[in-house]
Scaffold this motif. Structure first.
Motif, PDB file in Angstrom:
ATOM      1  N   PHE A 375       1.870   5.020   5.862  1.00  0.00           N
ATOM      2  CA  PHE A 375       2.293   5.284   4.485  1.00  0.00           C
ATOM      3  C   PHE A 375       1.718   6.605   3.970  1.00  0.00           C
ATOM      4  O   PHE A 375       2.386   7.338   3.234  1.00  0.00           O
ATOM      5  N   MET A 376       0.491   6.915   4.340  1.00  0.00           N
ATOM      6  CA  MET A 376      -0.081   8.196   3.922  1.00  0.00           C
ATOM      7  C   MET A 376       0.635   9.364   4.599  1.00  0.00           C
ATOM      8  O   MET A 376       0.830  10.424   3.994  1.00  0.00           O
ATOM      9  N   TYR A 377       1.056   9.167   5.829  1.00  0.00           N
ATOM     10  CA  TYR A 377       1.849  10.198   6.520  1.00  0.00           C
ATOM     11  C   TYR A 377       3.149  10.455   5.761  1.00  0.00           C
ATOM     12  O   TYR A 377       3.562  11.608   5.573  1.00  0.00           O
ATOM     13  N   ILE A 378       3.789   9.375   5.315  1.00  0.00           N
ATOM     14  CA  ILE A 378       5.032   9.518   4.558  1.00  0.00           C
ATOM     15  C   ILE A 378       4.781  10.295   3.270  1.00  0.00           C
ATOM     16  O   ILE A 378       5.550  11.194   2.905  1.00  0.00           O
ATOM     17  N   GLY A 379       3.699   9.965   2.566  1.00  0.00           N
ATOM     18  CA  GLY A 379       3.394  10.645   1.312  1.00  0.00           C
ATOM     19  C   GLY A 379       3.128  12.127   1.492  1.00  0.00           C
ATOM     20  O   GLY A 379       3.568  12.951   0.683  1.00  0.00           O
ATOM     21  N   TRP A 380       2.412  12.480   2.559  1.00  0.00           N
ATOM     22  CA  TRP A 380       2.070  13.888   2.786  1.00  0.00           C
ATOM     23  C   TRP A 380       3.224  14.696   3.376  1.00  0.00           C
ATOM     24  O   TRP A 380       3.463  15.837   2.951  1.00  0.00           O
ATOM     25  N   PHE A 381       3.937  14.091   4.340  1.00  0.00           N
ATOM     26  CA  PHE A 381       4.883  14.885   5.120  1.00  0.00           C
ATOM     27  C   PHE A 381       6.349  14.474   5.001  1.00  0.00           C
ATOM     28  O   PHE A 381       7.222  15.255   5.363  1.00  0.00           O
ATOM     29  N   ARG A 382       6.645  13.260   4.486  1.00  0.00           N
ATOM     30  CA  ARG A 382       8.039  12.825   4.374  1.00  0.00           C
ATOM     31  C   ARG A 382       8.374  12.277   2.992  1.00  0.00           C
ATOM     32  O   ARG A 382       8.939  11.194   2.864  1.00  0.00           O
ATOM     33  N   PRO A 383       8.063  13.020   1.930  1.00  0.00           N
ATOM     34  CA  PRO A 383       8.404  12.527   0.587  1.00  0.00           C
ATOM     35  C   PRO A 383       9.904  12.414   0.373  1.00  0.00           C
ATOM     36  O   PRO A 383      10.340  11.718  -0.558  1.00  0.00           O
ATOM     37  N   ASP A 384      10.690  13.075   1.216  1.00  0.00           N
ATOM     38  CA  ASP A 384      12.142  12.975   1.106  1.00  0.00           C
ATOM     39  C   ASP A 384      12.626  11.544   1.293  1.00  0.00           C
ATOM     40  O   ASP A 384      13.663  11.148   0.726  1.00  0.00           O
ATOM     41  N   LEU A 385      11.872  10.758   2.072  1.00  0.00           N
ATOM     42  CA  LEU A 385      12.231   9.347   2.265  1.00  0.00           C
ATOM     43  C   LEU A 385      12.036   8.535   0.994  1.00  0.00           C
ATOM     44  O   LEU A 385      12.564   7.426   0.872  1.00  0.00           O
ATOM     45  N   LEU A 386      11.278   9.087   0.065  1.00  0.00           N
ATOM     46  CA  LEU A 386      10.996   8.410  -1.201  1.00  0.00           C
ATOM     47  C   LEU A 386      11.855   8.957  -2.331  1.00  0.00           C
ATOM     48  O   LEU A 386      11.668   8.576  -3.486  1.00  0.00           O
ATOM     49  N   GLY A 387      12.754   9.859  -2.000  1.00  0.00           N
ATOM     50  CA  GLY A 387      13.661  10.416  -2.994  1.00  0.00           C
ATOM     51  C   GLY A 387      13.040  11.464  -3.891  1.00  0.00           C
ATOM     52  O   GLY A 387      13.549  11.725  -4.981  1.00  0.00           O
ATOM     53  N   VAL A 388      11.926  12.070  -3.441  1.00  0.00           N
ATOM     54  CA  VAL A 388      11.248  13.097  -4.237  1.00  0.00           C
ATOM     55  C   VAL A 388      10.897  14.282  -3.352  1.00  0.00           C
ATOM     56  O   VAL A 388      10.863  14.173  -2.119  1.00  0.00           O
ATOM     57  N   ASP A 389      10.654  15.415  -3.982  1.00  0.00           N
ATOM     58  CA  ASP A 389      10.254  16.605  -3.240  1.00  0.00           C
ATOM     59  C   ASP A 389       8.749  16.621  -2.970  1.00  0.00           C
ATOM     60  O   ASP A 389       8.300  17.222  -1.987  1.00  0.00           O
ATOM     61  N   ARG A 390       8.003  15.978  -3.853  1.00  0.00           N
ATOM     62  CA  ARG A 390       6.546  15.986  -3.727  1.00  0.00           C
ATOM     63  C   ARG A 390       6.000  14.671  -4.252  1.00  0.00           C
ATOM     64  O   ARG A 390       6.279  14.275  -5.392  1.00  0.00           O
ATOM     65  N   TYR A 391       5.227  13.993  -3.430  1.00  0.00           N
ATOM     66  CA  TYR A 391       4.632  12.722  -3.831  1.00  0.00           C
ATOM     67  C   TYR A 391       3.358  13.006  -4.638  1.00  0.00           C
ATOM     68  O   TYR A 391       2.613  13.943  -4.318  1.00  0.00           O
TER      69      TYR A 391
END
Length: 425
Positions: A375-391
Motif C-alpha cells: 500500500f505504501m508503494y501504491i501511495g508513493w509510486f502509483r497514485p494513478d490507481l487511486l484516481g489522483v496525481d499525488r497522494y
C-alpha cells in the motif's frame, strides 16, 4: 454484501429511489465503522489485555497507546486507498504489483482462519462463563449462529445491526466494570507516555490482535458497499475511519483500566493459558459471580462480532482469485463455508483457548507489514490507481514509518511469540 447493488423496484419515483440509496449507504457506513471496531476488540484482544496487564501492570498502557497510533496510520491509509480506488485490497495490490494481491490474500485468509478458530473458542469461553455450558458446545452454538446470520437474504443489513448492538453493549458493560475496579488512573496515564518497561513482542501481539491480518481491511471492504467511492468522497471516508478508531481506542483503554484495577489491588491472575480466562478472573474479582456473567456476555459478544468480521473479510479476499465470489449470494455462501471450516477445526483441536487467542494476535501482527508495504508503494509510486496525481504526504509519511516499525517489531518478536505458545501448553 460486498459487490451488491441496490435495485429500485419498478414504478418507484426518483425521490424514493434516492432515499432508499441514502439509507443503504448510511447503513453500510455505520456497519463499516463497527465492523472495524468490533473486529479490533475481539476475544483475542480481551485475553491479551488481561494477560499482559497481569505481567506488566500499568506499563502495558504504553502498548495500548502504541496500538492506537499505529491504528491511525494504518487505517486512515487503507480506508482512503481502497475507497478511492473502488477496489478491494487484493485487486488493488495486483494492479500495482502483479500477484502481490494473491500473496496478501493467502496470508489474510490463513490469518483469518487462525483468528476465527480463536474467535469461536472465545465464544465457547464466553457462553461457559455466562450460562455455564461446556466451552465446546458454546463454540458450536456461536459458530452456528454466525452461519445462520449469513444465510439470511439481507445478511449485509442484519450484520450491520448486530455489530452495532454488540459493540455498544460491550463498551457499556466494560465501563461499568472499570468504574467499580477503581484503577490507579494517574499511574496509568503516566506510564502511557513513560513506561517502566518496553516489550516489542507484547506490542506486536497487541497490534496484531487489533490491527493486523483481516482487521486491517475489514472496515474498508465493508465501506465499499456504501457506494461512496472515489477521491471525491475521501473526506467522508476519513471521518468514518476516524470514528471507528475512536470507538476502538475507548474500548481498549477502558478494558485495560478494568483489569489494571484488579491487578493493582493485589489479585494474582492465572495467565498460564490453562485457566478458563484471565479476563474472566479479573471481572469475577471485581463483581463476584455477577462479574463472571458480565465477562461472559462481553466475551461472547466480542467473539460473535469477530467471527462475523473475520469470516466476511476473509471471504471478500477470495474474490482476488475468482470474481464469482465478489458479492451477493456467492459471497454469503463463501462466508458460511469459512465459518464452517473454522468451526470444524476448533472442534477437533486441543489447543488451550487462552493460549490460542494470544498466539493468533502475534501471527496476524507478522502479516501486517506485508500488506502495508504494498500500500505504501501504491501511495508513493502509483497514485494513478487511486484516481489522483499525488497522494497526501501527511498520510504517506507516517504510514511508511509505521510500515518500517511493524517490520522491525515482527523481526524481533517471532521467537518470543512462539516461546509463549510453547510455555502455555
Amino acid at each position: 454484501m460486498a459487490g451488491s447493488r441496490t435495485e429500485v423496484p419498478d414504478g418507484m419515483d426518483e425521490r424514493r429511489s434516492s432515499e432508499l440509496g441514502k439509507r443503504v449507504s448510511r447503513g453500510a457506513v455505520i456497519g463499516a465503522v463497527f465492523l472495524m471496531a468490533t473486529s479490533a476488540i475481539g476475544p483475542g484482544f480481551i485475553t491479551q489485555t488481561a494477560t499482559f496487564t497481569a505481567g506488566m501492570g500499568a506499563a502495558f498502557a504504553f502498548a495500548i497507546l502504541a496500538s492506537v497510533l499505529i491504528d491511525v496510520a494504518v487505517q486512515l491509509n487503507v480506508w482512503r486507498m481502497i475507497t478511492s480506488s473502488g477496489r478491494r485490497a487484493g485487486d488493488l495490490a495486483n494492479r500495482a504489483i502483479p500477484f502481490s494481491g494473491h500473496f496478501i490474500a493467502v496470508l489474510v485468509v490463513m490469518g483469518g482462519l487462525a483468528f476465527n478458530i480463536g474467535n469461536i473458542a472465545g465464544g465457547g469461553l464466553g457462553l461457559n462463563a455466562l450460562l455455564g455450558i461446556d466451552p465446546k458446545v458454546g463454540g458450536l452454538l456461536t459458530g452456528l449462529l454466525a452461519i445462520v446470520l449469513f444465510l439470511i437474504k439481507k445478511a449485509g443489513r442484519v450484520m450491520d445491526v448486530v455489530l452495532v448492538v454488540l459493540g455498544v453493549g460491550m463498551i457499556v458493560m466494560t465501563v461499568v466494570v472499570a468504574v467499580v475496579s477503581q484503577p490507579p488512573v494517574g499511574e496509568a496515564l503516566k506510564q502511557t507516555i513513560v513506561p517502566d518497561q518496553l516489550n516489542f513482542a507484547t506490542i506486536t501481539t497487541i497490534v496484531g490482535g487489533t490491527v493486523g491480518g483481516y482487521i486491517t481491511y475489514a472496515g474498508a471492504h465493508r465501506y465499499l458497499d456504501s457506494g461512496l467511492v472515489g477521491p471525491r468522497h475521501s473526506r467522508t471516508v476519513m471521518r468514518s475511519a476516524t470514528n471507528g478508531i475512536v470507538v476502538t481506542a475507548i474500548m481498549r483503554y477502558v478494558l485495560f483500566l478494568a483489569v489494571l484495577g484488579v491487578v493493582a489491588s493485589g489479585v494474582a491472575l492465572d495467565v498460564s493459558g490453562q485457566a478458563a480466562n484471565p479476563a474472566g478472573q479479573a471481572f469475577g474479582a471485581v463483581l463476584g459471580q455477577a462479574g463472571i456473567r458480565i465477562f461472559g456476555a462481553i466475551f461472547w459478544a466480542a467473539a460473535l462480532s469477530s467471527v462475523i468480521g473475520a469470516a466476511y473479510t476473509s471471504a471478500t479476499f477470495l474474490s482476488t482469485f475468482s470474481r464469482k465470489v465478489s458479492g451477493g449470494w456467492a459471497l454469503q455462501l463463501a462466508t458460511v463455508g469459512f465459518i464452517a471450516v473454522s468451526l470444524a477445526v476448533y472442534l477437533v483441536i486441543g489447543t488451550a483457548p487462552a493460549a490460542l487467542l494470544v498466539f493468533v494476535g502475534g501471527f496476524n501482527g507478522l502479516i501486517l507489514p506485508v500488506g502495508l508495504t504494498v500500500f505504501m508503494y501504491i501511495g508513493w509510486f502509483r497514485p494513478d490507481l487511486l484516481g489522483v496525481d499525488r497522494y497526501p504526504r501527511w498520510l504517506l509519511i507516517p504510514g511508511t514509518l509505521v510500515t518500517a516499525l511493524t517490520w522491525y517489531m515482527g523481526s524481533v518478536s517471532v521467537g518470543p511469540i512462539f516461546d509463549f505458545l510453547s510455555t502455555s501448553g
